[in-house]
Structures are given as C-alpha cells and as structure tokens.
Enzyme design. Structure first.
Site, short mmCIF file in Angstrom:
data_model
loop_
_atom_site.label_atom_id
_atom_site.label_comp_id
_atom_site.label_asym_id
_atom_site.label_seq_id
_atom_site.Cartn_x
_atom_site.Cartn_y
_atom_site.Cartn_z
CG ASN A 1 -20.56 -25.90 -4.09
OD1 ASN A 1 -21.59 -26.31 -2.88
ND2 ASN A 1 -22.26 -25.16 -4.90
CD GLN B 1 -14.33 -25.81 -6.78
OE1 GLN B 1 -13.47 -26.64 -6.06
NE2 GLN B 1 -13.68 -25.44 -6.68
CG HIS C 1 -17.17 -20.04 -6.86
ND1 HIS C 1 -15.96 -20.87 -7.43
CD2 HIS C 1 -17.96 -20.67 -7.08
CE1 HIS C 1 -16.60 -22.30 -8.13
NE2 HIS C 1 -17.64 -21.97 -7.29
CG HIS D 1 -22.72 -19.70 -4.88
ND1 HIS D 1 -22.73 -19.84 -5.87
CD2 HIS D 1 -21.46 -20.75 -4.36
CE1 HIS D 1 -22.16 -20.46 -6.82
NE2 HIS D 1 -21.79 -21.68 -5.71
P1 AMP Z 1 -20.25 -24.38 -7.90
O1 AMP Z 1 -21.13 -24.99 -8.63
O2 AMP Z 1 -20.09 -23.61 -6.84
O3 AMP Z 1 -18.94 -23.66 -9.26
O4 AMP Z 1 -20.84 -23.16 -9.14
C1 AMP Z 1 -20.78 -22.35 -10.08
C2 AMP Z 1 -21.39 -20.76 -10.14
O5 AMP Z 1 -20.88 -19.85 -11.95
C3 AMP Z 1 -22.88 -21.32 -11.02
O6 AMP Z 1 -23.64 -21.08 -10.56
C4 AMP Z 1 -22.83 -20.37 -11.93
O7 AMP Z 1 -23.78 -19.68 -12.62
C5 AMP Z 1 -21.63 -19.91 -12.47
N1 AMP Z 1 -21.22 -19.50 -13.41
C6 AMP Z 1 -20.12 -19.70 -14.27
N2 AMP Z 1 -20.32 -19.10 -15.31
C7 AMP Z 1 -20.84 -17.95 -15.03
C8 AMP Z 1 -20.60 -16.50 -15.38
N3 AMP Z 1 -19.51 -16.42 -16.62
N4 AMP Z 1 -20.59 -15.95 -15.08
C9 AMP Z 1 -21.02 -15.00 -13.65
N5 AMP Z 1 -21.51 -16.34 -12.92
C10 AMP Z 1 -21.17 -17.95 -13.40
#
Ligand code: AMP
Length: 118
Positions: free
Chosen positions: A91, A98, A104, A106
């Site tokens: 994203n 995002q 990152h 997924h």
């Molecule tokens: P996005 O919306 O693509 O930016 O996704 C961010 C992702 O990071 C989400 O799926 C969250 O669940 C994940 N996330 C947020 N904080 C952490 C953390 N401390 N450890 C692992 N995953 C995380």
C-alpha cells in the site's frame, strides 16, 4: 515527503520495539504482522529508510532491491506456498491506505484470500 524516523517499522529495525522475526538478510527484514488478516501474514521491509515502493525502486541500490525480493521468495519457498498460492500487496500513500510510512510488502496466504478488493 520526508521519511519519518519515528514510524513503527523504523523502531523495529532499530530494535527499540520487538517483532516476531521470520527471516532476514543483509538488507531486508521479515516479521509477522501484529494484526494478521490471514493465517500467514508476513511483512517484508528494507532495512534502510524508504517510504514506499516508488522511493525504494528509485533510490535503493541493486543489492538492496535484490535482497528484498530474494527474502520474499525465500519465505515463499520455506512455507511451501508456491503450489498453494499467496498474495503480495504493498500500500502506498493516501489512496493506497498506507498506515506505516516505511515500505512494506504484505505476504498473505494460508486460505483462499477471496477477491482482491471487496
Ligand atoms: P499498511 O496499512 O499497508 O501500512 O499496513 C501496516 C501493517 O502494519 C498493518 O497490517 C498492521 O497490522 C501492521 N503493524 C503495525 N504495527 C505493527 C507492529 N508493531 N508489528 C507488526 N506489524 C505491525
């Protein structure tokens, strides 16, 4: 847009907060998503500061880019996902929803993931 050094993944890279490590190499890190949306939900990030895909591909070295994709592929093979299938999503920005401003990918798998956008 400047890179936010206080985003949660920057803190994971600096080991200021823990993560459930899956694997890593010189330039990339893979750990479990804290709020999994599928039985397998792994996040893969570059270790250096890149906000999103465009920033990464425009500014990272070839070694960093290769290490990033190689780590994803290693996990796909290790988890035996090549036959079962998986989905990779990244994203970016407002329209991409995002949440964390550090690139990152997924990696989602472990069940039928349904349609891409519902
Ligand atoms: P996005 O919306 O693509 O930016 O996704 C961010 C992702 O990071 C989400 O799926 C969250 O669940 C994940 N996330 C947020 N904080 C952490 C953390 N401390 N450890 C692992 N995953 C995380």
């Amino acid at each position: 847009m400047d890179y936010d050094k206080n985003n949660v993944f920057a803190k994971i890279i600096r080991k200021e907060i823990p993560c459930e490590l899956v694997d890593e190499n010189k330039n990339a890190l893979a750990f479990k998503d804290i709020a999994p949306k599928a039985p397998v939900h792994i996040l893969i990030i570059p270790k250096k500061e890149y906000i999103n895909f465009n920033d990464f591909i425009s500014n990272a070295s070839e070694e960093e880019i290769i290490d990033f994709y190689a780590l994803i592929n290693k996990i796909i093979i290790k988890l035996d996902l090549t036959n079962k299938g998986y989905r990779i999503i990244t994203n970016s920005g407002k329209d991409g929803n995002q949440d964390v401003p550090h690139l990152h990918f997924h990696l989602l798998a472990g069940k039928n993931l349904g349609f891409m956008i519902s």
